[in-house]
Write an enzyme that holds these catalytic residues in place. Structure first.
Site, PDB file in Angstrom:
ATOM      1  N   GLY A   1       0.807  -1.217   0.000  1.00  0.00           N
ATOM      2  CA  GLY A   1       0.000   0.000   0.000  1.00  0.00           C
ATOM      3  C   GLY A   1       0.839   1.265   0.000  1.00  0.00           C
ATOM      4  O   GLY A   1       2.032   1.236  -0.268  1.00  0.00           O
TER       5      GLY A   1
ATOM      6  N   LEU B   1       0.461   3.620  -2.202  1.00  0.00           N
ATOM      7  CA  LEU B   1       0.884   3.407  -3.591  1.00  0.00           C
ATOM      8  C   LEU B   1       1.363   4.692  -4.257  1.00  0.00           C
ATOM      9  O   LEU B   1       0.806   5.760  -4.053  1.00  0.00           O
ATOM     10  CB  LEU B   1      -0.284   2.807  -4.386  1.00  0.00           C
ATOM     11  CG  LEU B   1      -0.872   1.513  -3.816  1.00  0.00           C
ATOM     12  CD1 LEU B   1      -2.023   1.014  -4.698  1.00  0.00           C
ATOM     13  CD2 LEU B   1       0.188   0.426  -3.676  1.00  0.00           C
TER      14      LEU B   1
ATOM     15  N   HIS C   1       4.389   1.700  -8.050  1.00  0.00           N
ATOM     16  CA  HIS C   1       3.324   0.687  -7.996  1.00  0.00           C
ATOM     17  C   HIS C   1       2.396   0.836  -9.209  1.00  0.00           C
ATOM     18  O   HIS C   1       1.934  -0.153  -9.774  1.00  0.00           O
ATOM     19  CB  HIS C   1       2.475   0.850  -6.730  1.00  0.00           C
ATOM     20  CG  HIS C   1       3.231   0.735  -5.448  1.00  0.00           C
ATOM     21  ND1 HIS C   1       3.477   1.804  -4.641  1.00  0.00           N
ATOM     22  CD2 HIS C   1       3.773  -0.331  -4.823  1.00  0.00           C
ATOM     23  CE1 HIS C   1       4.136   1.422  -3.558  1.00  0.00           C
ATOM     24  NE2 HIS C   1       4.342   0.124  -3.654  1.00  0.00           N
TER      25      HIS C   1
ATOM     26  N   GLN D   1       7.490  -9.745   7.772  1.00  0.00           N
ATOM     27  CA  GLN D   1       8.743  -9.311   7.143  1.00  0.00           C
ATOM     28  C   GLN D   1       9.378  -8.109   7.841  1.00  0.00           C
ATOM     29  O   GLN D   1      10.370  -7.580   7.360  1.00  0.00           O
ATOM     30  CB  GLN D   1       8.535  -9.022   5.652  1.00  0.00           C
ATOM     31  CG  GLN D   1       7.679  -7.820   5.345  1.00  0.00           C
ATOM     32  CD  GLN D   1       7.263  -7.796   3.882  1.00  0.00           C
ATOM     33  OE1 GLN D   1       6.478  -8.629   3.420  1.00  0.00           O
ATOM     34  NE2 GLN D   1       7.793  -6.846   3.128  1.00  0.00           N
TER      35      GLN D   1
ATOM     36  N   LYS E   1      13.018  -2.600  -8.489  1.00  0.00           N
ATOM     37  CA  LYS E   1      13.461  -1.743  -7.383  1.00  0.00           C
ATOM     38  C   LYS E   1      13.954  -2.597  -6.205  1.00  0.00           C
ATOM     39  O   LYS E   1      14.968  -2.315  -5.594  1.00  0.00           O
ATOM     40  CB  LYS E   1      12.284  -0.854  -6.988  1.00  0.00           C
ATOM     41  CG  LYS E   1      12.201  -0.418  -5.580  1.00  0.00           C
ATOM     42  CD  LYS E   1      13.005   0.820  -5.360  1.00  0.00           C
ATOM     43  CE  LYS E   1      12.819   1.384  -3.975  1.00  0.00           C
ATOM     44  NZ  LYS E   1      12.510   0.423  -2.950  1.00  0.00           N
TER      45      LYS E   1
ATOM     46  N   VAL F   1      10.860   2.882 -11.328  1.00  0.00           N
ATOM     47  CA  VAL F   1      10.346   4.226 -11.618  1.00  0.00           C
ATOM     48  C   VAL F   1      11.020   5.204 -10.648  1.00  0.00           C
ATOM     49  O   VAL F   1      11.087   4.936  -9.444  1.00  0.00           O
ATOM     50  CB  VAL F   1       8.814   4.282 -11.466  1.00  0.00           C
ATOM     51  CG1 VAL F   1       8.296   5.703 -11.689  1.00  0.00           C
ATOM     52  CG2 VAL F   1       8.158   3.313 -12.439  1.00  0.00           C
TER      53      VAL F   1
ATOM     54  N   SER G   1       9.833   5.235  -3.505  1.00  0.00           N
ATOM     55  CA  SER G   1       9.637   4.246  -2.443  1.00  0.00           C
ATOM     56  C   SER G   1       8.669   4.828  -1.430  1.00  0.00           C
ATOM     57  O   SER G   1       8.705   6.041  -1.151  1.00  0.00           O
ATOM     58  CB  SER G   1      10.981   3.947  -1.759  1.00  0.00           C
ATOM     59  OG  SER G   1      10.755   3.309  -0.512  1.00  0.00           O
TER      60      SER G   1
ATOM     61  N   ARG H   1       8.905   4.577   1.550  1.00  0.00           N
ATOM     62  CA  ARG H   1       9.705   5.028   2.699  1.00  0.00           C
ATOM     63  C   ARG H   1      10.353   6.396   2.458  1.00  0.00           C
ATOM     64  O   ARG H   1      10.917   6.955   3.396  1.00  0.00           O
ATOM     65  CB  ARG H   1      10.777   3.991   3.044  1.00  0.00           C
ATOM     66  CG  ARG H   1      10.178   2.712   3.637  1.00  0.00           C
ATOM     67  CD  ARG H   1      11.230   1.827   4.269  1.00  0.00           C
ATOM     68  NE  ARG H   1      10.645   0.817   5.124  1.00  0.00           N
ATOM     69  CZ  ARG H   1      10.459  -0.462   4.775  1.00  0.00           C
ATOM     70  NH1 ARG H   1      10.808  -0.876   3.583  1.00  0.00           N
ATOM     71  NH2 ARG H   1       9.906  -1.305   5.620  1.00  0.00           N
TER      72      ARG H   1
HETATM   73  P1  AMP Z   1       5.999  -2.450  -1.634  1.00  0.00           P
HETATM   74  O1  AMP Z   1       4.647  -1.856  -1.481  1.00  0.00           O
HETATM   75  O2  AMP Z   1       7.119  -1.522  -1.252  1.00  0.00           O
HETATM   76  O3  AMP Z   1       6.109  -3.821  -1.020  1.00  0.00           O
HETATM   77  O4  AMP Z   1       6.207  -2.664  -3.201  1.00  0.00           O
HETATM   78  C1  AMP Z   1       5.289  -3.439  -3.953  1.00  0.00           C
HETATM   79  C2  AMP Z   1       5.868  -3.716  -5.295  1.00  0.00           C
HETATM   80  O5  AMP Z   1       6.108  -2.480  -5.981  1.00  0.00           O
HETATM   81  C3  AMP Z   1       7.218  -4.450  -5.232  1.00  0.00           C
HETATM   82  O6  AMP Z   1       7.259  -5.426  -6.266  1.00  0.00           O
HETATM   83  C4  AMP Z   1       8.197  -3.340  -5.471  1.00  0.00           C
HETATM   84  O7  AMP Z   1       9.422  -3.784  -6.025  1.00  0.00           O
HETATM   85  C5  AMP Z   1       7.431  -2.469  -6.456  1.00  0.00           C
HETATM   86  N1  AMP Z   1       7.979  -1.114  -6.456  1.00  0.00           N
HETATM   87  C6  AMP Z   1       8.143  -0.299  -5.389  1.00  0.00           C
HETATM   88  N2  AMP Z   1       8.743   0.854  -5.755  1.00  0.00           N
HETATM   89  C7  AMP Z   1       8.962   0.766  -7.086  1.00  0.00           C
HETATM   90  C8  AMP Z   1       9.563   1.633  -8.052  1.00  0.00           C
HETATM   91  N3  AMP Z   1      10.060   2.815  -7.731  1.00  0.00           N
HETATM   92  N4  AMP Z   1       9.620   1.208  -9.336  1.00  0.00           N
HETATM   93  C9  AMP Z   1       9.126  -0.015  -9.688  1.00  0.00           C
HETATM   94  N5  AMP Z   1       8.546  -0.874  -8.822  1.00  0.00           N
HETATM   95  C10 AMP Z   1       8.471  -0.492  -7.536  1.00  0.00           C
END
Ligand code: AMP
Length: 305
Positions: A52, A54, A58, A82, A170, A197, A206, A208
């Site tokens: 989430g 997003l 995402h 995790q 990423k 991205v 990110s 974060r």
């Molecule tokens: P997360 O919500 O951080 O667990 O990310 C969910 C998915 O989105 C994971 O497969 C991440 O690798 C992907 N993701 C997060 N940030 C990026 C980004 N900047 N570019 C491409 N994919 C991303």
């Protein structure tokens, strides 16, 4: 005003502009049954697992899942397994209204938002451990992290059933772990890796990044600069992994707000060290900016001729 229209045997909610309104699922049984029905109607399923909050990273996965499949689903679940006790589970940023609007904009038909109790009604006795590939890098600083990731992804894939699942490059080590798990366990999933991205200044998007103060935010693009400097070194003919590692590490150490965690060049599938640098391998970096750890990576280019 919302209209409900038949889509095979599944109803779809349509808004005034004619766009599909994503259906929200909170139970495993409901999400699973719906996707089974989608497949029975002959539609392929694209799945985007997320935690989430997003952003456009995402969104790139969601748009691709929608473009390449007749039905696309996103899961939003901040997975306690995790996170270590000392990590940011409680503070992890959340904004479900914004997430639902972005999912709708990306053509997502189904959003799975389970509670922790729905996913883990009792303490888990089962854990998925992917050996080797999880030992270094993120696994070294976060020992329980990848078992938590592999376990929740295996569970989400078991709930979803046959699909294409979209993950970002990423989190390159995570993508490698998921690919290996899917292969080892013969999961009925086609794992699709998607490019990183970035923000305009090169920082990888990110969830974060919101933790960064202005000084840290200004410093954070050093990760991409380090990757680009190392890629340039390789283009100019460097083949010694030590020289490439030094280039990455020296660039990051040159930024006072960054505390280097690791910088390396590895085989893209196994994440093992390489004897000689070659195109298609991966440059990996991680550094802390205050209490926020950020990751980045880049494919090793070929030599310029
Ligand atoms: P997360 O919500 O951080 O667990 O990310 C969910 C998915 O989105 C994971 O497969 C991440 O690798 C992907 N993701 C997060 N940030 C990026 C980004 N900047 N570019 C491409 N994919 C991303």
């Amino acid at each position: 005003m919302l209209r409900v229209v038949a889509y095979g045997r599944l109803p779809r909610k349509i808004d005034d502009a004619g766009a599909v309104v994503p259906e929200i699922h909170e139970t495993i049984a409901g999400f699973r049954a719906t996707l089974e029905l989608e497949r029975m109607e002959g539609r392929t399923v694209g799945l985007v697992p997320t935690m989430g909050f997003l952003h456009e990273g995402h969104a790139s996965l969601m748009r691709r899942a929608s473009a390449e499949n007749e039905t696309a689903a996103v899961t939003i679940f901040v997975n306690p397994l995790q996170f270590a006790a000392s990590e940011d589970l409680g503070d992890y940023p959340r904004d479900l209204d914004h997430d639902l609007a972005l999912a709708a904009d990306c053509g997502i038909a189904h959003v799975f938002v389970p509670s922790v109790l729905e996913m883990y009604p009792e303490p888990m006795a089962t854990s998925v451990h992917v050996a080797g590939i999880t030992a270094r890098f993120e696994g070294a600083s976060r020992p329980e992290h990848f078992a938590g990731v592999a376990t929740v992804v295996a569970k989400l894939l078991a709930i979803t059933g046959p699909c294409r699942a979209y993950f970002g490059e990423k989190d390159f080590q995570q993508l490698a772990v998921v690919r290996r798990m899917a292969r080892d366990l013969s999961l009925p999933v086609d794992v699709v890796g998607c490019p990183i991205v970035r923000d305009l200044d090169g920082l990888a998007l990110s969830s974060r990044n919101v933790y960064l103060d202005p000084t840290q935010r200004a410093a954070a693009p050093v990760l991409q600069r380090a990757l680009e400097a190392a890629a340039e070194l390789v283009r100019s003919g460097a083949t010694d992994p030590g020289a490439v590692r030094d280039c990455l590490a020296d660039t990051i150490r040159g930024e006072p707000a960054a505390a280097l965690d690791y910088a390396d060049v590895v085989d893209a599938a196994t994440l093992e060290p390489v004897a000689e640098v070659a195109a298609g391998q991966r440059l990996l970096v991680a550094a802390a900016f205050g209490s926020t750890r950020l990751l980045d990576n880049l494919e090793v280019p070929g030599h310029a001729r």
